[in-house]
Scaffold this active site. Structure first.
Site, PDB file in Angstrom:
ATOM      1  N   LYS A  12     -50.186  -4.813 -16.172  1.00  0.00           N
ATOM      2  CA  LYS A  12     -49.450  -4.241 -17.287  1.00  0.00           C
ATOM      3  C   LYS A  12     -48.633  -5.315 -18.004  1.00  0.00           C
ATOM      4  CE  LYS A  12     -45.507  -2.191 -16.759  1.00  0.00           C
ATOM      5  NZ  LYS A  12     -44.287  -3.005 -16.679  1.00  0.00           N
TER       6      LYS A  12
ATOM      7  N   HIS B  58     -45.420   3.820 -15.081  1.00  0.00           N
ATOM      8  CA  HIS B  58     -44.971   4.215 -13.737  1.00  0.00           C
ATOM      9  C   HIS B  58     -44.512   5.676 -13.676  1.00  0.00           C
ATOM     10  CE1 HIS B  58     -45.352   0.017 -13.152  1.00  0.00           C
ATOM     11  NE2 HIS B  58     -44.121  -0.350 -13.464  1.00  0.00           N
TER      12      HIS B  58
ATOM     13  N   ASP C 189     -42.183  -0.235 -20.819  1.00  0.00           N
ATOM     14  CA  ASP C 189     -42.164  -0.972 -19.556  1.00  0.00           C
ATOM     15  C   ASP C 189     -42.296  -0.056 -18.339  1.00  0.00           C
ATOM     16  OD1 ASP C 189     -41.798  -3.442 -18.083  1.00  0.00           O
ATOM     17  OD2 ASP C 189     -39.774  -2.763 -17.592  1.00  0.00           O
TER      18      ASP C 189
ATOM     19  N   ARG D 211     -51.850 -23.818 -17.251  1.00  0.00           N
ATOM     20  CA  ARG D 211     -52.072 -24.870 -18.264  1.00  0.00           C
ATOM     21  C   ARG D 211     -51.529 -26.210 -17.814  1.00  0.00           C
ATOM     22  NH1 ARG D 211     -52.112 -22.380 -24.211  1.00  0.00           N
ATOM     23  NH2 ARG D 211     -52.571 -24.546 -24.681  1.00  0.00           N
TER      24      ARG D 211
ATOM     25  N   LYS E 135     -32.196   0.154 -16.596  1.00  0.00           N
ATOM     26  CA  LYS E 135     -31.727  -1.051 -15.926  1.00  0.00           C
ATOM     27  C   LYS E 135     -30.208  -1.015 -15.915  1.00  0.00           C
ATOM     28  CE  LYS E 135     -35.750  -3.907 -16.672  1.00  0.00           C
ATOM     29  NZ  LYS E 135     -36.392  -3.720 -15.380  1.00  0.00           N
TER      30      LYS E 135
ATOM     31  N   GLU F 130     -32.673   1.073 -11.759  1.00  0.00           N
ATOM     32  CA  GLU F 130     -32.570  -0.297 -11.254  1.00  0.00           C
ATOM     33  C   GLU F 130     -31.169  -0.823 -11.486  1.00  0.00           C
ATOM     34  OE1 GLU F 130     -36.468  -2.672 -11.817  1.00  0.00           O
ATOM     35  OE2 GLU F 130     -36.074  -1.723 -13.725  1.00  0.00           O
TER      36      GLU F 130
ATOM     37  N   LYS G 288     -47.348   2.229  -3.890  1.00  0.00           N
ATOM     38  CA  LYS G 288     -46.176   2.406  -3.025  1.00  0.00           C
ATOM     39  C   LYS G 288     -46.478   3.439  -1.946  1.00  0.00           C
ATOM     40  CE  LYS G 288     -42.747   0.857  -6.317  1.00  0.00           C
ATOM     41  NZ  LYS G 288     -41.967  -0.251  -5.783  1.00  0.00           N
TER      42      LYS G 288
ATOM     43  N   HIS H 281     -48.434  -0.771 -10.205  1.00  0.00           N
ATOM     44  CA  HIS H 281     -48.069  -1.007  -8.803  1.00  0.00           C
ATOM     45  C   HIS H 281     -47.342   0.179  -8.162  1.00  0.00           C
ATOM     46  CE1 HIS H 281     -44.112  -2.266 -10.377  1.00  0.00           C
ATOM     47  NE2 HIS H 281     -43.659  -2.127  -9.156  1.00  0.00           N
TER      48      HIS H 281
HETATM   49  C1  BG6 Z   1     -42.248  -3.540 -13.538  1.00  0.00           C
HETATM   50  C2  BG6 Z   1     -41.365  -3.659 -14.761  1.00  0.00           C
HETATM   51  O1  BG6 Z   1     -43.477  -2.962 -13.876  1.00  0.00           O
HETATM   52  O2  BG6 Z   1     -41.611  -2.735 -12.575  1.00  0.00           O
HETATM   53  C3  BG6 Z   1     -40.006  -4.200 -14.391  1.00  0.00           C
HETATM   54  O3  BG6 Z   1     -41.979  -4.507 -15.708  1.00  0.00           O
HETATM   55  C4  BG6 Z   1     -39.389  -3.411 -13.263  1.00  0.00           C
HETATM   56  O4  BG6 Z   1     -39.137  -4.209 -15.510  1.00  0.00           O
HETATM   57  C5  BG6 Z   1     -40.378  -3.256 -12.111  1.00  0.00           C
HETATM   58  O5  BG6 Z   1     -38.233  -4.088 -12.830  1.00  0.00           O
HETATM   59  C6  BG6 Z   1     -39.839  -2.301 -11.063  1.00  0.00           C
HETATM   60  O6  BG6 Z   1     -40.693  -2.312  -9.965  1.00  0.00           O
HETATM   61  P1  BG6 Z   1     -40.128  -2.014  -8.520  1.00  0.00           P
HETATM   62  O7  BG6 Z   1     -41.332  -1.960  -7.650  1.00  0.00           O
HETATM   63  O8  BG6 Z   1     -39.212  -3.149  -8.197  1.00  0.00           O
HETATM   64  O9  BG6 Z   1     -39.404  -0.712  -8.617  1.00  0.00           O
END
Ligand code: BG6
Length: 486
Positions: free
Chosen positions: A145, A237, A232, A46, A337, A213, A179, A175
């Site tokens: 997502k 995932h 999330d 934007r 997290k 994480e 991997k 994603h």
């Molecule tokens: C994302 C989440 O899809 O994946 C994040 O929204 C998360 O919160 C991330 O940190 C983790 O991805 P990766 O590849 O760093 O493990």
């Protein structure tokens, strides 16, 4: 397979995902020589920037996320020259003319719209693209997502986007499927005879899938507060990883063959009951603590946080799959997290030996265990029992270790690099189909409702630990332990 010429349009082109992942991924592929000379990357935002101002934003925000080993100024400059910036209001079709102007009309040029925007905009953008005649039958759309926030909103997205694009044009990205280690799991399971006969309830005691994480929510509070760990990470995932572990051998690696098998797994997940909702899920939220020796604040004290927030930053679930292969085998999934370590792994634990022929008792035999490591590095570890050298017959656990970076010296590709190449090639295997997405939401939906209605507060855990004590109790009840706590 070489890529044909393309126009890649990134909605949310100036946003966080674009700067951290998408632009660096496209640069890496350009540097590797994969991008056709005239391919364009068109970033939409934007802000009223021109191309040069946007390149400056790339230098300030995307450049730092590029691996130094692949960076070279000359190739970066060349890459930036293919980036165009278009300022428009994604919600208003009347502002789309500048996009018309930069898109090339030749139907041999692959046209991809990547929607790295909040999901509430997906339908509107697709309809706007259609209204302006930009969504052709040769174009593709990528949905980032979160793909909705519950079953109803996911269905709505599927319906609306489906009015503009055919299922074969829609790439729903997760994603984790890009991997390296996840693909290696497919290779391990279906490129070898060794594991498949054992890959079943007769020989496997339990499976643990962890994505831990160290980072907190950072500057994503606005999004995270409306999401939480279940939406999330778990709904997408973790469940996708579970599918790859548990699915039956697909007929081939073609998109529908693989997605059909994943769908069967999702549909076989044992539905929650009032008892399992209360017993088989742990919800947590981090408190202040130390991560890697540094003091970190509680979730409720992060920047822009709601001091009374009940959003979970940790979730652990015991899942079961009602099929002949898996009946009775618990799958423990957890993510959080601000945990003790940065780690993603799948642990497949085999049953104990039925009888010891040695003087050592059965219980001194550690059951075999296969660990598929996704992060921080990718590799495989197989735990076996072996004889210690010397006199006598004492057995002890040993590890067979396969480090993929060591074994294959080739540079690693980021998940987004692989997935973007797949989109540009039209290869759908690693993307979710609409029915898969809905099946995953359907399974987690009762949990969302339960938390909503029971007002179930997340349990506190200290930052830098493995989550609330209840997560250890969840698996402990079955006489087991999380691998890191064993
Ligand atoms: C994302 C989440 O899809 O994946 C994040 O929204 C998360 O919160 C991330 O940190 C983790 O991805 P990766 O590849 O760093 O493990």
């Amino acid at each position: 397979m070489a890529l044909t010429d393309f126009d890649l349009v990134l909605f949310g082109g100036g946003g966080d995902l674009s700067m951290r992942k998408l632009i660096p991924a496209m640069y890496a592929r350009d540097r590797a020589g994969d991008l056709p000379a005239t391919a364009q990357i068109i970033c939409i935002g934007r802000q009223n920037w021109n191309d040069a101002e946007f390149v400056q934003a790339l230098n300030e925000n995307a450049r730092q996320h590029i691996n130094e080993k692949v960076f070279a100024q000359a190739s970066w400059d060349k890459f930036c020259a293919r980036v165009r910036y278009v300022s428009l209001d994604a919600t208003d079709a009347a502002t789309y003319q500048p996009l018309n102007d930069v898109l090339r009309s030749d139907t041999n040029i692959t046209r991809v719209f990547y929607l790295a925007t909040p999901p509430t905009l997906f339908a509107r953008i697709c309809h706007n693209l259609s209204a302006r005649g930009l969504a052709t039958e040769h174009s593709r759309v990528v949905l980032e997502k979160p793909l909705g926030r519950d079953l109803a909103s996911a269905k709505e997205i599927n319906l609306e986007v489906g009015q503009v694009f055919k299922e074969s044009q829609i790439f729903r990205i997760d994603h984790y499927l890009g991997k390296e280690a996840v693909q290696n799991l497919l290779a391990l399971r279906f490129g070898n005879v060794l594991f498949e006969p054992l890959w079943r309830r007769e020989w496997i005691s339990d499976v643990q899938i962890t994505i831990a994480e160290e980072i907190g929510v950072g500057n994503r509070m606005g999004y995270y507060e409306t999401s939480g760990a279940l939406r999330d990470m778990l709904q997408n995932h973790l469940l996708q990883l579970l599918c790859i572990v548990a699915m039956e051998p697909p007929l081939s690696v073609s998109a529908d063959a693989v997605r059909d098998e994943k769908l069967k797994v999702l549909r076989s997940l044992k539905p929650f009951t009032p008892t399992t909702l209360a017993r088989n899920i742990v919800r947590g939220q981090y408190r202040a603590g130390h991560v890697e020796g540094k003091a970190v604040p509680a979730y409720r004290q992060e920047k822009n946080a709601n001091p009374e927030s009940n959003t979970e930053t940790f979730v652990a679930v015991k899942a079961e799959i009602d099929t002949w292969r898996w009946a009775g085998v618990p799958f423990y999934l957890r993510t959080g997290k601000r945990m003790a370590d940065q780690l993603a792994e799948i642990v497949v634990r085999f049953k104990a030996i039925p009888h010891s022929i040695f003087t050592q008792s059965n219980s001194s035999f550690q059951p075999n265990c296969l660990v598929i490591r996704l992060q921080p590095d990718d590799g495989l570890q197989l735990n076996l029992m072996a004889k210690t050298p010397g006199d006598g017959m004492r057995l002890k656990p040993v590890e067979l270790e396969l480090d993929f970076a060591e074994t294959f010296k080739a540079p690693r590709m980021d998940a987004y690099e692989r997935l973007l190449l797949d989109v540009l090639r039209g290869q759908l295997t690693l993307f979710m189909r609409s029915d898969e997405l809905e099946a995953a939401w359907e399974w987690v939906e009762p949990v969302l409702r339960y938390w909503e209605h029971e007002g179930n507060e997340p349990m506190p855990y200290t930052s830098g630990t493995w989550g609330p004590a209840a997560a250890s109790a969840l698996i402990g009840r079955d006489g087991l332990q999380w691998r890191e706590e064993a």
